[in-house]
Enzyme design. Structure first.
Site, PDB file in Angstrom:
ATOM      1  N   VAL A  11      44.982 -89.009  59.982  1.00 31.23           N
ATOM      2  CA  VAL A  11      45.231 -89.653  58.692  1.00 31.23           C
ATOM      3  C   VAL A  11      43.921 -90.125  58.046  1.00 31.23           C
ATOM      4  O   VAL A  11      43.671 -89.853  56.864  1.00 31.23           O
ATOM      5  CB  VAL A  11      46.216 -90.840  58.861  1.00 31.23           C
ATOM      6  N   ASP A  32      35.407 -95.587  63.841  1.00 26.18           N
ATOM      7  CA  ASP A  32      36.498 -95.335  64.790  1.00 26.18           C
ATOM      8  C   ASP A  32      36.009 -95.806  66.161  1.00 26.18           C
ATOM      9  O   ASP A  32      34.816 -95.695  66.459  1.00 26.18           O
ATOM     10  CB  ASP A  32      36.832 -93.833  64.831  1.00 26.18           C
ATOM     11  N   ARG A  86      58.961 -95.252  63.612  1.00 27.10           N
ATOM     12  CA  ARG A  86      57.748 -96.023  63.297  1.00 27.10           C
ATOM     13  C   ARG A  86      57.770 -97.355  64.031  1.00 27.10           C
ATOM     14  O   ARG A  86      56.745 -97.822  64.520  1.00 27.10           O
ATOM     15  CB  ARG A  86      57.653 -96.236  61.786  1.00 27.10           C
ATOM     16  N   ASN A 120      51.319 -97.662  60.896  1.00 29.90           N
ATOM     17  CA  ASN A 120      52.758 -97.919  61.063  1.00 29.90           C
ATOM     18  C   ASN A 120      53.037 -98.831  62.254  1.00 29.90           C
ATOM     19  O   ASN A 120      52.238 -98.851  63.191  1.00 29.90           O
ATOM     20  CB  ASN A 120      53.486 -96.585  61.297  1.00 29.90           C
ATOM     21  N   PRO A 121      54.142 -99.567  62.271  1.00 28.12           N
ATOM     22  CA  PRO A 121      55.134 -99.673  61.207  1.00 28.12           C
ATOM     23  C   PRO A 121      54.542-100.435  60.014  1.00 28.12           C
ATOM     24  O   PRO A 121      54.174-101.607  60.140  1.00 28.12           O
ATOM     25  CB  PRO A 121      56.291-100.435  61.859  1.00 28.12           C
ATOM     26  N   ASP A 148      57.360 -92.039  50.181  1.00 30.27           N
ATOM     27  CA  ASP A 148      58.808 -91.763  50.146  1.00 30.27           C
ATOM     28  C   ASP A 148      59.228 -91.460  48.693  1.00 30.27           C
ATOM     29  O   ASP A 148      60.054 -90.571  48.456  1.00 30.27           O
ATOM     30  CB  ASP A 148      59.592 -92.972  50.663  1.00 30.27           C
ATOM     31  N   ALA A 150      57.344 -90.197  46.411  1.00 35.01           N
ATOM     32  CA  ALA A 150      56.822 -88.860  46.105  1.00 35.01           C
ATOM     33  C   ALA A 150      57.739 -87.779  46.685  1.00 35.01           C
ATOM     34  O   ALA A 150      57.999 -86.753  46.053  1.00 35.01           O
ATOM     35  CB  ALA A 150      55.408 -88.711  46.657  1.00 35.01           C
ATOM     36  N   HIS A 175      59.031 -98.909  54.542  1.00 34.16           N
ATOM     37  CA  HIS A 175      58.569 -97.528  54.726  1.00 34.16           C
ATOM     38  C   HIS A 175      59.034 -97.139  56.127  1.00 34.16           C
ATOM     39  O   HIS A 175      58.309 -97.273  57.107  1.00 34.16           O
ATOM     40  CB  HIS A 175      57.046 -97.437  54.604  1.00 34.16           C
ATOM     41  N   THR A 230      51.762 -86.238  60.252  1.00 32.18           N
ATOM     42  CA  THR A 230      51.729 -86.055  58.790  1.00 32.18           C
ATOM     43  C   THR A 230      50.382 -86.571  58.297  1.00 32.18           C
ATOM     44  O   THR A 230      49.907 -87.592  58.798  1.00 32.18           O
ATOM     45  CB  THR A 230      52.855 -86.848  58.080  1.00 32.18           C
TER      46      THR A 230
HETATM   47  P1  NAD Z   1      45.441 -90.332  65.292  1.00 31.79           P
HETATM   48  O1  NAD Z   1      45.813 -90.569  66.710  1.00 31.79           O
HETATM   49  O2  NAD Z   1      45.113 -88.952  64.852  1.00 31.79           O
HETATM   50  O3  NAD Z   1      44.216 -91.267  64.903  1.00 31.79           O
HETATM   51  C1  NAD Z   1      44.208 -92.645  65.153  1.00 31.79           C
HETATM   52  C2  NAD Z   1      42.756 -93.054  65.256  1.00 31.79           C
HETATM   53  O4  NAD Z   1      42.707 -94.486  65.367  1.00 31.79           O
HETATM   54  C3  NAD Z   1      42.042 -92.484  66.496  1.00 31.79           C
HETATM   55  O5  NAD Z   1      40.889 -91.772  66.091  1.00 31.79           O
HETATM   56  C4  NAD Z   1      41.702 -93.732  67.323  1.00 31.79           C
HETATM   57  O6  NAD Z   1      40.500 -93.609  68.040  1.00 31.79           O
HETATM   58  C5  NAD Z   1      41.617 -94.789  66.235  1.00 31.79           C
HETATM   59  N1  NAD Z   1      41.779 -96.149  66.759  1.00 31.79           N
HETATM   60  C6  NAD Z   1      42.769 -96.609  67.568  1.00 31.79           C
HETATM   61  N2  NAD Z   1      42.580 -97.919  67.823  1.00 31.79           N
HETATM   62  C7  NAD Z   1      41.453 -98.298  67.166  1.00 31.79           C
HETATM   63  C8  NAD Z   1      40.741 -99.510  67.058  1.00 31.79           C
HETATM   64  N3  NAD Z   1      41.164-100.632  67.670  1.00 31.79           N
HETATM   65  N4  NAD Z   1      39.633 -99.539  66.312  1.00 31.79           N
HETATM   66  C9  NAD Z   1      39.202 -98.425  65.671  1.00 31.79           C
HETATM   67  N5  NAD Z   1      39.815 -97.232  65.752  1.00 31.79           N
HETATM   68  C10 NAD Z   1      40.938 -97.170  66.489  1.00 31.79           C
HETATM   69  O7  NAD Z   1      46.663 -90.928  64.422  1.00 31.79           O
HETATM   70  P2  NAD Z   1      46.945 -90.589  62.891  1.00 31.79           P
HETATM   71  O8  NAD Z   1      47.890 -89.439  62.809  1.00 31.79           O
HETATM   72  O9  NAD Z   1      45.653 -90.540  62.167  1.00 31.79           O
HETATM   73  O10 NAD Z   1      47.788 -91.891  62.458  1.00 31.79           O
HETATM   74  C11 NAD Z   1      47.165 -93.148  62.258  1.00 31.79           C
HETATM   75  C12 NAD Z   1      48.202 -94.175  61.801  1.00 31.79           C
HETATM   76  O11 NAD Z   1      48.679 -93.830  60.483  1.00 31.79           O
HETATM   77  C13 NAD Z   1      49.461 -94.221  62.682  1.00 31.79           C
HETATM   78  O12 NAD Z   1      49.877 -95.543  62.878  1.00 31.79           O
HETATM   79  C14 NAD Z   1      50.483 -93.444  61.882  1.00 31.79           C
HETATM   80  O13 NAD Z   1      51.824 -93.779  62.214  1.00 31.79           O
HETATM   81  C15 NAD Z   1      50.102 -93.897  60.485  1.00 31.79           C
HETATM   82  N6  NAD Z   1      50.648 -93.089  59.388  1.00 31.79           N
HETATM   83  C16 NAD Z   1      51.056 -93.771  58.305  1.00 31.79           C
HETATM   84  C17 NAD Z   1      51.604 -93.098  57.232  1.00 31.79           C
HETATM   85  C18 NAD Z   1      52.073 -93.897  56.046  1.00 31.79           C
HETATM   86  O14 NAD Z   1      52.785 -93.381  55.177  1.00 31.79           O
HETATM   87  N7  NAD Z   1      51.706 -95.154  55.958  1.00 31.79           N
HETATM   88  C19 NAD Z   1      51.714 -91.695  57.253  1.00 31.79           C
HETATM   89  C20 NAD Z   1      51.248 -91.029  58.378  1.00 31.79           C
HETATM   90  C21 NAD Z   1      50.723 -91.738  59.453  1.00 31.79           C
END
Ligand code: NAD
Length: 310
Positions: A11, A32, A86, A120-121, A148, A150, A175, A230
């Site tokens: 993301v 990160d 979530r 999330n959540p 959502d 969109a 969400h 996603t």
């Molecule tokens: P991912 O596993 O690909 O990436 C997560 C990243 O966070 C990793 O690179 C990890 O090293 C880093 N990370 C974890 N803990 C950390 C910390 N304490 N400090 C710094 N970095 C840290 O996951 P993703 O697919 O990129 O998803 C990330 C988040 O976005 C999830 O919670 C996912 O559910 C959420 N998300 C939200 C929406 C939305 O509509 N809001 C849509 C998709 C995904």
């Protein structure tokens, strides 16, 4: 304009790509806890810059380097595995937010910074971020149901053969699984949905509405089943929200921010006016009785989960 993105997984990278392509930002810093991943993303995105707007993109290895950021986007934390909701991520990601927010706040200007939350959540993480940051509620904003909404507009656009630009349709509430489709306010080309359907002789019976609701609420599950995660939709939603803030556009977006005080406070998405100072005002849409009770239920679910954080 300097932007920091915390968490550069699937993301965070998609957000960086979409933000870079707006042309409104001159510097993006990526942090990160997996430094190798952040550096690789910065390299890859840095090469892409040659083909677009001139943006300085760097990976940073500590929070001091986010100093001077006007907006911080939090995209760190666990994502859903196939079948996971979530809310299943609650405690895992609450500790991620608890790790990140104090470090961010120690290095930004609390008088002006805005934090955009994607983790999330979503709504519960917005509440936690606002509490830990002590920022005014309007400056901690979750993309909420922008995505959502969109998804709903895209489905309606295909159903009617009309551009998404001509459709006003909002999803409000959490969400997540308790989101509420605001059918009452849907309009197409300025016409109420029923009027449009009558004029165009395109009936939309309750069964069709139910199917659309199901598709909107399950879109993320379907994408995760097919793609593992996603990212494109949320990347563009975050960049759109960012653009709205940077340009003080004052568009009305369904974003999540904390409303209310004390034990009654909760974050869910409602149509909100968004500009340079963050969320400027919140609108209460006219909902049907069942939509209103759905929204109240959604708020209770978010609050209950916030109270359940260990
Ligand atoms: P991912 O596993 O690909 O990436 C997560 C990243 O966070 C990793 O690179 C990890 O090293 C880093 N990370 C974890 N803990 C950390 C910390 N304490 N400090 C710094 N970095 C840290 O996951 P993703 O697919 O990129 O998803 C990330 C988040 O976005 C999830 O919670 C996912 O559910 C959420 N998300 C939200 C929406 C939305 O509509 N809001 C849509 C998709 C995904």
């Amino acid at each position: 304009m300097k932007i920091a993105i915390i968490g550069v997984g699937t993301v965070g990278s998609a957000v960086a790509t979409a933000v870079k392509n707006t042309g409104f930002v001159h510097e993006i810093v990526l942090y990160d806890r997996d430094g190798l991943r952040a550096r690789a993303a910065a390299d890859d995105l840095g090469h892409a810059v040659c083909f677009g707007f001139d943006v300085k993109i760097t990976a940073v290895s500590n929070y001091r380097a986010i100093r001077g950021s006007d907006i911080v986007i939090i995209a760190a934390g666990a994502n859903q595995r196939p079948g996971e909701t979530r809310m299943d991520l609650l405690n895992k990601n609450a500790s991620t937010i608890a790790d990140i927010v104090p470090r961010v706040m120690a290095n930004v200007d609390a008088k002006s910074v805005k934090i955009i939350v994607l983790t999330n959540p979503l709504d519960v993480m917005v509440m936690l971020t606002q509490k830990l940051s002590k920022l005014p509620a309007g400056r901690v904003i979750g993309t909420g149901t922008m995505l959502d909404s969109a998804r709903l507009r895209t489905i309606l656009s295909r159903q009617f053969g009309v551009s998404t630009q001509s459709i006003n349709a909002d999803v409000v509430g959490e969400h997540g699984d308790s989101s509420v489709i605001d059918w009452t306010s849907v309009s197409v080309g300025g016409l109420a949905l029923d009027d449009f359907c009558k004029q165009m002789k395109m009936p939309m019976p309750q069964t069709t509405r139910n199917t659309i609701e199901h598709r909107v609420r399950n879109a993320a599950y379907d994408i995760i089943r097919g793609r593992g995660a996603t990212w494109d939709g949320i990347g563009s939603a975050a960049a759109d929200l960012l653009r709205c803030i940077i340009n003080d556009e004052r568009r009305i977006l369904t974003v999540s921010t904390v409303s209310g005080a004390g034990a009654d406070s909760v974050a869910v998405s409602l149509p909100r006016i968004v500009g340079a100072s963050g969320v400027i005002a919140t609108l209460r849409p006219k909902l049907s009785a069942s939509e209103s009770s759905g929204l109240r239920r959604s708020m209770k679910i978010v609050r209950k989960n916030y109270d359940a954080i260990k």
